[in-house]
Design an enzyme around this catalytic site. Structure first.
Site: not given
Ligand SMILES: C[S@@+](CC[C@H](N)C(=O)[O-])C[C@H]1O[C@@H](n2cnc3c(N)ncnc32)[C@H](O)[C@@H]1O
Length: 335
Positions: A200, A226-228, A245
């Site tokens: 995350d 990191g950054d996905f 989504h």
């Molecule tokens: C809608 S939440 C879903 C969290 C988790 N998967 C859950 O359902 O409980 C989206 C997650 O993506 C993370 N996120 C957003 N942009 C990101 C990025 N570029 N790289 C990694 N994580 C990211 C956010 O910090 C957040 O925790």
């Protein structure tokens, strides 16, 4: 609701935001936690939470109008089944979800829904001065509530994922954008030989390290800030709950390609999302889709639409597994 005349039904729809804020305030003041040991007079609750007793009485009485808390004689309130869900750290807790959805990150972009409809774009930047996940990074208290909110929702489906999918021969599971690591933690608890990785954003991962340590899973779950959109750690199964989504098709394919690059042949991606039914039948997924319109570049999708994203990322669409929660599991395989 059929027996309620349409203007009264509409009154309830229009005033639904009163209820959102009542739940948010009840949650952030910790009213349900206050009543954990038993009923209390409102004056005692007000002293505990630092509120004006008369105003608190009116707010708690308003909560009872939607079935939350029970009012006894003498301005005394007790928890009931619904208010129990506003307690912290209990199974079925929705407390952080109530706090996050009534707080500026979600609330302010929704004020501009009409603009989103006109432009076809999220209003988060116009409303917050930043994109949503940047906002959470610069507002740590609200960001923690959002991560907690994700935990509340993931907890609704985590057990079903571990029942539907056999991870016993899976070496390493990556929770991509895993927030509180709720999903990967459930997998690790159910399958003691499997190891996990939480990916995350850096500020999210820092806070979640303590949660993993407290739950005794820190040894088995690596954390990666990191950054996905740049890279995803290597693993045999990628969990993506409510990630795709958030993003448009192009961005989803980029994330999925990084997942595919880090999987071995036969490795799997498990997407957990609310699904828009192919026949367009109304469902909570449609409301979540409006939420995505306002907050982010993303949208809710049909299973066919997810299949197209998988194919574009070089993955083979697999099973669609419904659960008893609002979420389904959609599988893709790296052939
Ligand atoms: C809608 S939440 C879903 C969290 C988790 N998967 C859950 O359902 O409980 C989206 C997650 O993506 C993370 N996120 C957003 N942009 C990101 C990025 N570029 N790289 C990694 N994580 C990211 C956010 O910090 C957040 O925790």
């Amino acid at each position: 609701m059929d027996h309620v005349p349409p203007p009264q039904q509409m009154f309830q729809h229009i005033t639904a935001y009163w209820v959102t804020q009542l739940m948010g305030t009840a949650a952030s003041l910790g009213l349900a936690d206050c009543l954990e040991a038993g009923p209390l007079k409102v004056a005692e609750i007000a002293t505990k939470v630092g509120a004006n007793a008369d105003a608190l009485y009116r707010v708690m009485r308003a909560c009872t109008a939607v079935g939350v808390f029970t009012e006894q004689t003498d301005k005394t309130f007790a928890n009931n089944a619904l208010s129990q869900t506003l307690r912290s750290n209990v199974p079925g807790s929705m407390r952080n979800f109530a706090i996050a959805l009534s707080a500026p990150g979600h609330w302010r972009p929704w004020e501009q829904l009409t603009e989103a409809v006109k432009s076809g774009k999220s209003t988060a930047h116009a409303a917050l001065g930043q994109e949503l996940f940047e906002w959470y990074g610069t507002h740590p208290e609200e960001g923690a509530a959002f991560t907690g909110a994700m935990h509340n929702l993931a907890a609704l489906v985590a057990a079903e994922v571990t029942q539907a999918i056999d991870f016993s021969s899976v070496g390493r599971v990556v929770d991509v954008g895993g927030a509180n690591a709720t999903l990967v933690s459930a997998v690790l608890r159910a399958f003691p030989n499997t190891r996990g990785v939480l990916l995350d954003l850096a500020h999210v991962v820092e806070a979640v390290k303590k949660t993993l340590a407290a739950s005794g899973l820190a040894e088995r779950c690596e954390t990666v800030g990191g950054d996905f959109f740049k890279a995803v750690p290597k693993g045999d199964v990628m969990l993506l709950k409510q990630i795709l989504h958030d993003w448009n098709d192009e961005q989803c394919v980029a994330i999925l390609r990084h997942c595919a690059e880090s999987l071995p042949r036969g490795g799997r991606v498990l997407v957990v999302e609310m699904i828009i039914s192919e026949d367009g039948k109304p469902s909570p997924a449609h409301l979540m889709d409006a939420n995505m319109l306002v907050l982010l570049p993303g949208k809710e999708r049909t299973a066919t639409e997810y299949g197209k994203l998988f194919s574009a990322a070089g993955l083979t669409p697999g099973r669609l597994l419904p659960t008893h929660s609002p979420f389904s599991i959609i599988e893709a395989i790296k052939a």
